[in-house]
Design a protein around this motif. Sequence first.
Motif, PDB file in Angstrom:
ATOM      1  N   LEU A  85      45.177  32.580  45.531  1.00  0.00           N
ATOM      2  CA  LEU A  85      46.198  31.550  45.752  1.00  0.00           C
ATOM      3  C   LEU A  85      45.738  30.164  45.348  1.00  0.00           C
ATOM      4  O   LEU A  85      46.552  29.312  44.987  1.00  0.00           O
ATOM      5  CB  LEU A  85      46.599  31.552  47.233  1.00  0.00           C
ATOM      6  N   ASN A 132      36.837  32.914  46.331  1.00  0.00           N
ATOM      7  CA  ASN A 132      37.769  33.499  45.366  1.00  0.00           C
ATOM      8  C   ASN A 132      37.132  34.649  44.589  1.00  0.00           C
ATOM      9  O   ASN A 132      37.763  35.678  44.355  1.00  0.00           O
ATOM     10  CB  ASN A 132      38.246  32.425  44.385  1.00  0.00           C
ATOM     11  N   THR A 147      46.633  27.906  54.487  1.00  0.00           N
ATOM     12  CA  THR A 147      47.368  29.119  54.133  1.00  0.00           C
ATOM     13  C   THR A 147      46.438  30.314  54.033  1.00  0.00           C
ATOM     14  O   THR A 147      46.767  31.422  54.483  1.00  0.00           O
ATOM     15  CB  THR A 147      48.101  28.923  52.800  1.00  0.00           C
ATOM     16  N   GLU A 148      45.258  30.108  53.462  1.00  0.00           N
ATOM     17  CA  GLU A 148      44.281  31.184  53.322  1.00  0.00           C
ATOM     18  C   GLU A 148      43.744  31.600  54.693  1.00  0.00           C
ATOM     19  O   GLU A 148      43.513  32.790  54.943  1.00  0.00           O
ATOM     20  CB  GLU A 148      43.135  30.729  52.418  1.00  0.00           C
ATOM     21  N   GLN A 181      46.086  36.000  39.349  1.00  0.00           N
ATOM     22  CA  GLN A 181      47.037  35.009  39.852  1.00  0.00           C
ATOM     23  C   GLN A 181      47.781  35.516  41.080  1.00  0.00           C
ATOM     24  O   GLN A 181      48.184  34.722  41.936  1.00  0.00           O
ATOM     25  CB  GLN A 181      48.024  34.639  38.749  1.00  0.00           C
ATOM     26  N   GLU A 182      47.963  36.814  41.171  1.00  0.00           N
ATOM     27  CA  GLU A 182      48.662  37.376  42.322  1.00  0.00           C
ATOM     28  C   GLU A 182      47.779  37.382  43.560  1.00  0.00           C
ATOM     29  O   GLU A 182      48.253  37.154  44.673  1.00  0.00           O
ATOM     30  CB  GLU A 182      49.103  38.812  41.996  1.00  0.00           C
TER      31      GLU A 182
END
Length: 362
Positions: free
Chosen positions: A249, A282, A33-34, A245-246
């Motif tokens: 992921l 991240n 997904t990333e 958190q937004e």
Amino acid sequence: MSSTQPTTIISEEAIKSVLPPTLYRLTEALPKTELDVIIREARACEDALEKEIELLERDIGIDCNKKRKLNDDGNDNDTASDNKSSPEQLVEPSIAIPLLPTPYQPGGGAINYLEDVQQILGTDFSPPDRYFTVSALLGRLRIPLKLPATTSAAAAAAASAAAASSGTTVPKSKKEEMEAEKKAKQLRLSFEKQQALLTLDQNDIYHQEHTETTTLLALWKRISSHRTSAVFRKPVNPLEAPGYQERILFPIDLSLIRKMIVCRMIKSYAGFHRCVGLICHNCVKFNGRESDYSALTRDFEDNVDEKVLEAVRNAAAAAAAAKAAAESKAVAATATDGAAGAAAAAPPVAGAAAAAGTSGAA
């Protein structure tokens, strides 16, 4: 005249040859997904950069229409451009970033580029600063592959270096020579490390699954105890980092990695290395590639890479030593068996000779 040999200078061509596989290596830790987000963001960045370059070229008198026609008359090898995702297709976090021009703000709308030449020339930022995932990938690059800092960051670094050197008594020419040699050596060592990291994927020991957790936990402890790992030891508290958190992921930290080792979800150096890489991704993604936290992240990942390379080298040396010992033991056993066989066959011959001697004496 110095007795030391001058450090070999790494060519720009050599650096460029290592950059694409290094970027590919950095994406190996990322979930699918990333990766999909990176692809969409990269296409949006490319589209925005092309528009800004066109504005700059037009400002200095380059005929963009003629240039585009020359490209179109060449060959249709840019078929991927027909499938580019537009910025509207991206789901961006609605988080405002100080100092960023409005078109570069996440969720700033369909226009993701500056429409005025003076604005383009007057800002330290560029379209990739809007897209966190692409910026995170670029922000993990280290010397000699690291991208140049923004103008303000570069000026601040130069001012800091000048202030630090003001109290030294070393002659300027000598100091410059020493600094140049030191920098060249750092570049060479860093380049060699990047090359070594690229060869890890072909190393069987790197991918070999461990039958117990002791070795990986020992590696985890060495990394977790390093000074740069303090901020990565526990999960990020969303209350202390609004918007985390937004934007992030797949949150992960060193304490979670330890649990994954104990639960046998991580069984190899490769699995461990990739999970730590996600921590670094991240951090740079959330804080921006030129932030203090991202600079710390690069130092942290540099230490992790060094520890993983060292662990693989030590494991390879131990395996080679064990193999050599086994072969030596096998050779010794063969020689012992041969000697024992010869000794077992010797007494009858000796007895016969003795009997023959006794008979002659009689």
